[in-house]
Design a protein around this motif. Structure first.
Motif, short mmCIF file in Angstrom:
data_model
loop_
_atom_site.label_atom_id
_atom_site.label_comp_id
_atom_site.label_asym_id
_atom_site.label_seq_id
_atom_site.Cartn_x
_atom_site.Cartn_y
_atom_site.Cartn_z
N GLU A 31 0.83 -1.21 0.00
CA GLU A 31 0.00 0.00 0.00
C GLU A 31 0.86 1.25 0.00
OE1 GLU A 31 -2.75 2.85 -0.15
OE2 GLU A 31 -3.03 0.74 -0.66
N LEU A 32 1.97 1.22 0.73
CA LEU A 32 2.90 2.36 0.73
C LEU A 32 3.45 2.61 -0.67
CD1 LEU A 32 4.66 4.55 2.02
CD2 LEU A 32 6.26 2.74 2.66
N CYS A 33 3.87 1.54 -1.35
CA CYS A 33 4.40 1.69 -2.71
C CYS A 33 3.33 2.24 -3.66
CB CYS A 33 4.91 0.35 -3.22
SG CYS A 33 6.40 -0.22 -2.38
N ALA A 34 2.10 1.75 -3.53
CA ALA A 34 1.02 2.23 -4.39
C ALA A 34 0.73 3.70 -4.11
CB ALA A 34 -0.23 1.38 -4.16
N ALA A 35 0.73 4.08 -2.84
CA ALA A 35 0.48 5.49 -2.48
C ALA A 35 1.59 6.39 -3.00
CB ALA A 35 0.34 5.62 -0.96
N GLN A 36 2.83 5.92 -2.93
CA GLN A 36 3.95 6.71 -3.45
C GLN A 36 3.83 6.88 -4.97
OE1 GLN A 36 7.25 4.44 -1.92
NE2 GLN A 36 7.54 5.85 -0.19
N LEU A 40 3.48 10.38 -7.02
CA LEU A 40 4.41 10.78 -8.09
C LEU A 40 3.66 11.12 -9.38
CD1 LEU A 40 7.33 8.24 -7.58
CD2 LEU A 40 7.40 10.71 -7.24
N LEU A 41 2.59 10.38 -9.66
CA LEU A 41 1.82 10.62 -10.87
C LEU A 41 0.93 11.85 -10.77
CD1 LEU A 41 0.84 6.95 -11.79
CD2 LEU A 41 2.56 8.40 -12.89
N ALA A 42 0.41 12.09 -9.58
CA ALA A 42 -0.47 13.25 -9.35
C ALA A 42 -0.10 13.86 -8.01
CB ALA A 42 -1.93 12.81 -9.36
N PRO A 43 0.85 14.77 -7.99
CA PRO A 43 1.34 15.33 -6.72
C PRO A 43 0.36 16.33 -6.08
CG PRO A 43 2.54 16.27 -8.57
CD PRO A 43 1.63 15.24 -9.12
N ASP A 46 -3.62 15.63 -1.04
CA ASP A 46 -4.32 14.42 -0.60
C ASP A 46 -3.48 13.17 -0.82
OD1 ASP A 46 -6.54 15.84 0.23
OD2 ASP A 46 -7.67 15.49 -1.62
N ASN A 47 -2.82 13.10 -1.97
CA ASN A 47 -1.98 11.94 -2.25
C ASN A 47 -0.78 11.88 -1.32
OD1 ASN A 47 -3.62 10.93 -4.25
ND2 ASN A 47 -2.48 11.86 -5.93
N PHE A 48 -0.20 13.03 -1.00
CA PHE A 48 0.92 13.03 -0.06
C PHE A 48 0.46 12.70 1.36
CE2 PHE A 48 3.06 15.45 -3.45
CZ PHE A 48 4.18 14.66 -3.57
N ALA A 49 -0.76 13.06 1.70
CA ALA A 49 -1.31 12.68 3.01
C ALA A 49 -1.50 11.16 3.08
CB ALA A 49 -2.63 13.39 3.25
N GLU A 50 -1.91 10.56 1.96
CA GLU A 50 -2.05 9.10 1.93
C GLU A 50 -0.69 8.43 2.10
OE1 GLU A 50 -4.11 7.60 -1.48
OE2 GLU A 50 -5.82 8.95 -1.18
N VAL A 51 0.34 9.00 1.50
CA VAL A 51 1.69 8.46 1.66
C VAL A 51 2.11 8.53 3.13
CG1 VAL A 51 4.14 8.79 1.12
CG2 VAL A 51 2.43 8.95 -0.70
#
Length: 69
Positions: A31-36, A40-43, A46-51
């Motif tokens: 899940e960490l790899c998927a979130a990263q 990276l694809l859409a910075p 919200d995406n960085f909070a998921e990371v």
């Protein structure tokens, strides 16, 4: 006597939260790899909070796994 009752009550909780630690650590890492990758694809924030959440989760299970094994 209270100790035995407490142990009986806590056993299912322990099994639920800490059962199959290697599997949970592996899932948390995936899940960490998927979130990263999403970050990276859409910075977006919200995406960085998921990371951040995924990192905390993976670190937790990785440290528990390290202590047990």
């Amino acid at each position: 006597m209270f100790h035995k009752k407490l142990k009986f009550t806590l056993r299912p909780l322990n099994k639920e939260k800490y059962g199959d630690i290697p599997k949970k650590a592996k899932e948390a890492y995936a899940e960490l790899c998927a979130a990263q990758n999403r970050a990276l694809l859409a910075p977006t924030s919200d995406n960085f909070a998921e990371v951040d959440v995924a990192t905390v989760t993976w670190n937790h299970f990785a440290s528990v796994e390290e202590k047990f094994f």
